[in-house]
Design a protein around this motif. Structure first.
Motif, short mmCIF file in Angstrom:
data_model
loop_
_atom_site.label_atom_id
_atom_site.label_comp_id
_atom_site.label_asym_id
_atom_site.label_seq_id
_atom_site.Cartn_x
_atom_site.Cartn_y
_atom_site.Cartn_z
N TRP A 121 0.83 -1.20 0.00
CA TRP A 121 0.00 0.00 0.00
C TRP A 121 0.87 1.25 0.00
N SER A 122 1.98 1.21 0.71
CA SER A 122 2.91 2.34 0.72
C SER A 122 3.52 2.56 -0.66
N LYS A 123 3.87 1.46 -1.32
CA LYS A 123 4.47 1.59 -2.65
C LYS A 123 3.48 2.14 -3.67
N ILE A 124 2.22 1.77 -3.55
CA ILE A 124 1.20 2.29 -4.46
C ILE A 124 1.12 3.81 -4.33
N GLN A 125 1.09 4.30 -3.09
CA GLN A 125 1.05 5.74 -2.88
C GLN A 125 2.32 6.42 -3.40
N ALA A 126 3.46 5.74 -3.20
CA ALA A 126 4.73 6.28 -3.68
C ALA A 126 4.75 6.38 -5.20
N MET A 127 4.16 5.40 -5.88
CA MET A 127 4.16 5.39 -7.33
C MET A 127 3.32 6.53 -7.91
N TYR A 128 2.24 6.88 -7.23
CA TYR A 128 1.45 8.03 -7.68
C TYR A 128 2.28 9.31 -7.62
#
Length: 284
Positions: free
Chosen positions: A166-173
């Motif tokens: 979930w952290s990586k998804i936000q980081a990718m945005y």
């Protein structure tokens, strides 16, 4: 800012955002900005880890909130700044076309990541909660409904199966925004075809102070990125969408707080206007 059940968590996250805004946002060089952001994010995660190891959680809802909303805040920035640093180091040193092609390939990697994790992305972005007890607690380590991150196994007492993902998804945005800005700098006008055309004609015609008031209200209510987003990122998105430049929003926010009488004047006016319109529509 995420409002957790533990006041210590709240204070740490508040300090984290304040330090990002005061020490990182103003750095013009991407590499130096990334290095500073990594340091601050790591420091914040260490503080959170120390509290969890010492205090633990009183109940499951508190544990879910931590791994779903609190920890992903600094973790997503750690991933984001690490990715930015990697891009800055790996990108070609000369030739705008080579650099532009490099960033195009990075966008392709991000698209593949979202495609691979589409089910989990949809679960989170639609605000579902029925699997949270499996995804965001440390007690369900088998039969994952979605693919977990490998890093989960490094610190099992400070990780659920999916808080890292979930952290990586936000980081990718955030990384998408960084890459598009880099590509636009290399070839001005190149990103217009990638943006929705409505961005070019949608203009904010109200006052800048009113827009700042709206932005802070949305952040305070946790309506953007599930409440895990900083004010500078939200502001940049609104600036892009409405083709406007908001200077020193922190000063503007301070002025809003200093108002005498009702402080959220714009929001109150919105309520009045909407109620009036609905009443008029009912009479038709």
């Amino acid at each position: 800012m995420v409002q957790g059940t533990n006041k210590m968590f709240d204070e740490i996250i508040r300090e984290f955002h304040n330090e990002l805004n005061s020490s990182v946002v103003s750095i013009p060089q991407p590499l130096k900005k990334a290095d500073k952001g990594i340091d601050i994010s790591n420091c914040t995660l260490s503080k959170l880890k120390e509290i969890v190891e010492k205090e633990d959680f009183e109940n499951t809802p508190e544990e879910i909130e931590f791994f779903k909303k609190i920890k992903p805040c600094p973790m997503s920035y750690l991933i984001y700044f690490s990715e930015v640093r990697s891009c800055e180091i790996r990108k070609p040193k000369a030739g705008k076309n080579f650099q532009y092609n490099f960033f195009e390939k990075e966008l392709q990697k991000i698209n593949k990541f979202f495609y691979k994790n589409n089910d989990f992305v949809q679960y989170m972005e639609q605000g579902h909660e029925y699997l949270d007890h499996q995804l965001f607690t440390r007690h369900h380590r088998k039969n994952y409904p979605f693919i977990p991150m490998i890093n989960y196994y490094q610190y099992p007492e400070f990780s659920s199966s999916h808080d890292m993902l979930w952290s990586k998804i936000q980081a990718m945005y955030r990384l998408i925004h960084y890459i598009r800005e880099a590509m636009e700098t290399l070839k001005p006008g190149s990103q217009e075809a990638m943006l929705d055309k409505k961005h070019k004609v949608m203009l904010w015609s109200g006052s800048k102070t009113s827009l700042v008031e709206l932005i802070y209200a949305l952040c305070a209510n946790g309506d953007l990125n599930h409440g895990v987003v900083d004010i500078s990122t939200v502001t940049a998105s609104f600036e892009d969408f409405f083709n406007i430049k908001l200077d020193n929003i922190y000063k503007t926010y301070s002025e809003i707080k200093a108002r005498k009488g009702p402080r959220a004047k714009y929001l109150q006016n919105l309520i009045i206007r909407l109620e009036t319109k609905m009443n008029q529509d009912d009479e038709k």
